[in-house]
Design an enzyme around this catalytic site. Structure first.
Site, PDB file in Angstrom:
ATOM      1  N   LYS A   1     -12.933 -10.882 -15.008  1.00  0.00           N
ATOM      2  CA  LYS A   1     -13.398 -11.005 -16.394  1.00  0.00           C
ATOM      3  C   LYS A   1     -12.930 -12.305 -17.066  1.00  0.00           C
ATOM      4  O   LYS A   1     -13.720 -12.995 -17.704  1.00  0.00           O
ATOM      5  CB  LYS A   1     -12.883  -9.805 -17.193  1.00  0.00           C
ATOM      6  CG  LYS A   1     -13.466  -9.682 -18.568  1.00  0.00           C
ATOM      7  CD  LYS A   1     -14.718  -8.857 -18.524  1.00  0.00           C
ATOM      8  CE  LYS A   1     -15.319  -8.648 -19.880  1.00  0.00           C
ATOM      9  NZ  LYS A   1     -16.565  -7.875 -19.772  1.00  0.00           N
TER      10      LYS A   1
ATOM     11  N   HIS B   1       7.495  -7.430  -4.335  1.00  0.00           N
ATOM     12  CA  HIS B   1       6.220  -7.924  -4.861  1.00  0.00           C
ATOM     13  C   HIS B   1       6.422  -9.214  -5.650  1.00  0.00           C
ATOM     14  O   HIS B   1       6.859  -9.167  -6.798  1.00  0.00           O
ATOM     15  CB  HIS B   1       5.570  -6.852  -5.751  1.00  0.00           C
ATOM     16  CG  HIS B   1       5.037  -5.706  -4.966  1.00  0.00           C
ATOM     17  ND1 HIS B   1       3.785  -5.712  -4.390  1.00  0.00           N
ATOM     18  CD2 HIS B   1       5.599  -4.526  -4.606  1.00  0.00           C
ATOM     19  CE1 HIS B   1       3.590  -4.589  -3.735  1.00  0.00           C
ATOM     20  NE2 HIS B   1       4.682  -3.849  -3.844  1.00  0.00           N
TER      21      HIS B   1
ATOM     22  N   CYS C   1       5.393  -6.050   1.331  1.00  0.00           N
ATOM     23  CA  CYS C   1       5.714  -4.617   1.308  1.00  0.00           C
ATOM     24  C   CYS C   1       5.126  -3.907   2.532  1.00  0.00           C
ATOM     25  O   CYS C   1       5.557  -4.160   3.656  1.00  0.00           O
ATOM     26  CB  CYS C   1       5.235  -4.026  -0.020  1.00  0.00           C
ATOM     27  SG  CYS C   1       6.000  -2.454  -0.404  1.00  0.00           S
ATOM     28  N   TYR C   2       4.109  -3.078   2.358  1.00  0.00           N
ATOM     29  CA  TYR C   2       3.495  -2.410   3.519  1.00  0.00           C
ATOM     30  C   TYR C   2       3.045  -3.464   4.549  1.00  0.00           C
ATOM     31  O   TYR C   2       3.160  -3.255   5.761  1.00  0.00           O
ATOM     32  CB  TYR C   2       2.297  -1.587   3.056  1.00  0.00           C
ATOM     33  CG  TYR C   2       1.531  -0.894   4.170  1.00  0.00           C
ATOM     34  CD1 TYR C   2       2.003   0.283   4.741  1.00  0.00           C
ATOM     35  CD2 TYR C   2       0.334  -1.431   4.656  1.00  0.00           C
ATOM     36  CE1 TYR C   2       1.298   0.922   5.763  1.00  0.00           C
ATOM     37  CE2 TYR C   2      -0.365  -0.805   5.683  1.00  0.00           C
ATOM     38  CZ  TYR C   2       0.114   0.372   6.233  1.00  0.00           C
ATOM     39  OH  TYR C   2      -0.587   0.992   7.242  1.00  0.00           O
TER      40      TYR C   2
ATOM     41  N   GLU D   1       4.146 -11.060  -6.857  1.00  0.00           N
ATOM     42  CA  GLU D   1       3.051 -11.283  -7.806  1.00  0.00           C
ATOM     43  C   GLU D   1       3.284 -10.662  -9.174  1.00  0.00           C
ATOM     44  O   GLU D   1       2.576 -10.956 -10.118  1.00  0.00           O
ATOM     45  CB  GLU D   1       1.729 -10.770  -7.216  1.00  0.00           C
ATOM     46  CG  GLU D   1       1.603  -9.263  -7.047  1.00  0.00           C
ATOM     47  CD  GLU D   1       2.192  -8.725  -5.740  1.00  0.00           C
ATOM     48  OE1 GLU D   1       3.109  -9.374  -5.203  1.00  0.00           O
ATOM     49  OE2 GLU D   1       1.765  -7.653  -5.292  1.00  0.00           O
TER      50      GLU D   1
ATOM     51  N   GLY E   1       0.839  -1.194   0.000  1.00  0.00           N
ATOM     52  CA  GLY E   1       0.000   0.000   0.000  1.00  0.00           C
ATOM     53  C   GLY E   1       0.867   1.234   0.000  1.00  0.00           C
ATOM     54  O   GLY E   1       2.065   1.150   0.295  1.00  0.00           O
TER      55      GLY E   1
ATOM     56  N   GLY F   1     -26.019  -8.112 -24.695  1.00  0.00           N
ATOM     57  CA  GLY F   1     -25.239  -8.656 -25.818  1.00  0.00           C
ATOM     58  C   GLY F   1     -23.774  -8.763 -25.437  1.00  0.00           C
ATOM     59  O   GLY F   1     -22.956  -9.253 -26.200  1.00  0.00           O
TER      60      GLY F   1
ATOM     61  N   VAL G   1     -20.584  -9.977 -22.686  1.00  0.00           N
ATOM     62  CA  VAL G   1     -20.211 -11.262 -22.079  1.00  0.00           C
ATOM     63  C   VAL G   1     -20.840 -11.428 -20.683  1.00  0.00           C
ATOM     64  O   VAL G   1     -21.398 -12.486 -20.372  1.00  0.00           O
ATOM     65  CB  VAL G   1     -18.671 -11.342 -21.966  1.00  0.00           C
ATOM     66  CG1 VAL G   1     -18.247 -12.588 -21.208  1.00  0.00           C
ATOM     67  CG2 VAL G   1     -18.040 -11.331 -23.345  1.00  0.00           C
ATOM     68  N   ASP G   2     -20.774 -10.398 -19.865  1.00  0.00           N
ATOM     69  CA  ASP G   2     -21.156 -10.558 -18.459  1.00  0.00           C
ATOM     70  C   ASP G   2     -22.637 -10.888 -18.283  1.00  0.00           C
ATOM     71  O   ASP G   2     -22.987 -11.845 -17.587  1.00  0.00           O
ATOM     72  CB  ASP G   2     -20.805  -9.295 -17.653  1.00  0.00           C
ATOM     73  CG  ASP G   2     -19.352  -8.910 -17.838  1.00  0.00           C
ATOM     74  OD1 ASP G   2     -18.562  -9.773 -18.245  1.00  0.00           O
ATOM     75  OD2 ASP G   2     -19.006  -7.737 -17.584  1.00  0.00           O
ATOM     76  N   SER G   3     -23.497 -10.084 -18.903  1.00  0.00           N
ATOM     77  CA  SER G   3     -24.926 -10.347 -18.708  1.00  0.00           C
ATOM     78  C   SER G   3     -25.309 -11.679 -19.357  1.00  0.00           C
ATOM     79  O   SER G   3     -26.171 -12.398 -18.842  1.00  0.00           O
ATOM     80  CB  SER G   3     -25.784  -9.201 -19.270  1.00  0.00           C
ATOM     81  OG  SER G   3     -25.574  -9.020 -20.646  1.00  0.00           O
TER      82      SER G   3
END
Ligand code: XMP
Length: 528
Positions: free
Chosen positions: A383, A174, A82-83, A176, A51, A230, A232-234
């Site tokens: 996503k 980090h 880190c933090y 990641e 952070g 129309g 992807v998510d819905s």
């Protein structure tokens, strides 16, 4: 469960995703969450994120009172990054100094304690070096009792600490990010060998679990509605709910007259033919376009579109009520995890925690008196995970990979009045040529979003030995991770030349093609 307590690092989402790629379920909540929120989740490992704060600043966020006692009593492993490392050091009796040796970027660290081959750097001996990504100002100068330095930077700063007896670990860098090439190996080893977690989080299980939850939530007489955009998510959310409750799900797809070339046919084809979703398609193009006639202000255009959508949605719900004899009870939304993560805002950002919890309404808000309860089956997914879930649910891959398309549709790609001349028709044709060329060139999947923009100006041209006074169009294509920032895509000149010729030769009313070469910022992706 690996729980990430977020202290505002720009990498917090990334670490949550990285852990999930190891088939371990991870969740991220605010670093200042209450002890109860943490214990309710019953994590086996807790990561304290990085952070932008200093542990010495008066508003430095921290874990709640009783945290250390809770993790020790329950055998929970803790890794501070880190933090997060500095927080452990400071809170458990050590000392963090405002850093004299600030370390940013690529650094070499050296293992100084190897626990006989075990420990954080498994298989690495004292003296072994590796490249990591650092980003810190403060530094741990005295460790709490029982902690040992496991690695140091070339400058001598603490890079990794451990207290295996109390299950506390810390990394100043980090792991990641890809700039720490051995970071994922360390995380894998930490979770599987040190913490003893078994990998087993699979998208199939997520799907089964969500279906169970939806079945338990929606009563046998309840009906559920969903607006399909129309996108992807819905689509994935609706498909999942349909699998759980069948035809008690009622979907609506609105053609607002602002859709792309053959969009309605293509989208409805996927819904009906491939997904067997019960969808009511409402052609409201006349209604939308008449309301938009003469409107040039971008915000006004958006508001009108939102309002029209609500009135159609309202009518749909009312019709259902007449037909079913009762009101629909639930509404499905394709909200994703990044929209609901509550993170610790950086100091000075002016944001409070509650400001950062977003509820995303693609449909532009809903009537207040509807009182629908929400089903948000994707709210724990990113996503790319939604795309994977879609694949399992047999949503065609070509559909899952579609570029995002904004709710207000082509209205934000025609500066000014969308009903001017045959702007919509021209734009649809140009957009289709551009997108098809991108697909043919095999670059569709590396581009975040590509589209054409109708320019509301006429310029002089010469076509077929005649002077013309026709419209110009712009082409826009960007690469991006999340749409928040974007870079314009570098096309090959030959590609641009071919597309430009094709557009001017086949779309009546266009005699000039421009390329948008601005990133975001300073531009936005859409033109309005
Ligand atoms: P901008 O233009 O703000 O867009 O850089 C970022 C991303 O969001 C999409 N976008 C929208 N999506 N409703 C939506 O559902 C909207 O009103 C809207 N406006 C922009 C845009 O296409 C891009 O992917």
């Amino acid at each position: 469960l690996v729980l990430i307590l977020d202290y505002g690092s720009q990498y917090t989402h990334l670490i949550t995703r990285r852990i999930r790629t190891l088939s371990i379920f991870s969740l991220c909540i605010s670093g200042t969450s209450s002890l109860k929120s943490i214990t309710d989740l019953n994590p086996s490992v807790i990561i304290l994120s990085g952070g932008p704060h200093s542990v010495h600043s008066p508003d430095a966020p921290s874990f709640p009172d009783g945290f250390v006692e809770y993790v020790e009593k329950n055998g929970v492993f803790v890794l501070g990054i880190c933090y997060g490392l500095q927080l452990i050091v400071q809170k458990m009796g050590g000392e963090v100094a405002i850093g004299e040796k600030q370390e940013y970027g690529r650094m070499v660290i050296e293992v100084v304690k190897d626990y006989g081959g075990g420990g954080l750097f498994m298989g690495r001996k004292v003296g072994d070096k590796q490249v990591v990504w650092m980003s810190h100002g403060d530094e741990a100068v005295r460790l709490p009792v029982g902690f040992e330095v496991v690695a140091r930077s070339e400058q001598g700063a603490v890079a990794a600490v451990a207290n295996p007896g109390r299950r506390f670990y810390g990394l100043q860098y980090h792991p990641e990010v890809t700039h720490s090439p051995e970071g994922m190996d360390l995380l894998r080893h930490f979770f599987f060998d040190i913490c003893g977690i078994t990998a087993g989080w699979k998208m199939e299980d997520v799907m089964e679990e969500e279906i169970k939850v939806i079945k338990g939530m929606v009563g046998p007489d309840d009906h559920v509605i969903c607006a399909l955009s129309g996108g992807v998510d819905s689509t994935v959310a609706a498909t999942l709910v349909h699998k759980a409750i069948g035809d008690r799900l009622h979907c609506i797809f609105v053609d607002n007259g602002l859709l792309r070339y053959k969009e309605q046919e293509r989208v409805m084809g996927t819904f009906e033919r491939d997904l067997h979703l019960p969808v009511t398609c409402v052609d409201a193009s006349v209604q939308f376009l008449s309301e938009l006639k003469g409107v040039t202000d971008p915000e006004k255009k958006r508001k009108i579109i939102g309002k029209e959508f609500i009135s159609i949605f309202d009518a749909f719900a009312h019709e259902l009520e007449q037909k079913l004899g009762r009101k629909p009870t639930y509404l499905v939304q394709g909200t994703l995890y990044p929209d609901v993560i509550e993170s610790c805002p950086p100091p000075g950002s002016g944001r409070t925690h509650s400001h950062t919890i977003k509820s995303h309404h693609n449909v532009g808000g809903l009537p207040k008196d509807m009182k629908l309860k929400l089903i948000e089956p994707l709210k724990l997914l990113f996503k790319d995970e939604v795309r994977e879930l879609g694949r399992i649910l047999d949503v065609p891959v070509s559909f899952l990979k579609r570029h995002p398309f904004p709710g207000p549709g082509l209205a934000v790609r025609i500066p000014g009045d969308v009903t001017q001349g045959n702007a919509l028709d021209i734009l649809r044709q140009v957009d289709e040529i551009f997108i098809q060329a991108i697909k043919d060139a095999g670059i569709y999947d590396v581009i975040w979003q590509a589209f054409a923009v109708f320019l509301p100006i006429k310029t002089t041209g010469v076509q077929g030995d005649q002077r013309t006074h026709s419209n110009a169009v712009a082409l826009r294509a960007v690469t991006s991770q999340d749409g928040m920032t974007a870079d314009w895509y570098y096309f090959e000149h030959k590609f641009l030349d071919d597309v430009s010729r094709k557009i001017c030769n086949s779309v009546r009313g266009v005699n000039r093609v421009c390329l948008d070469i601005t990133s975001k910022p300073p531009s936005t992706i859409e033109w309005e």
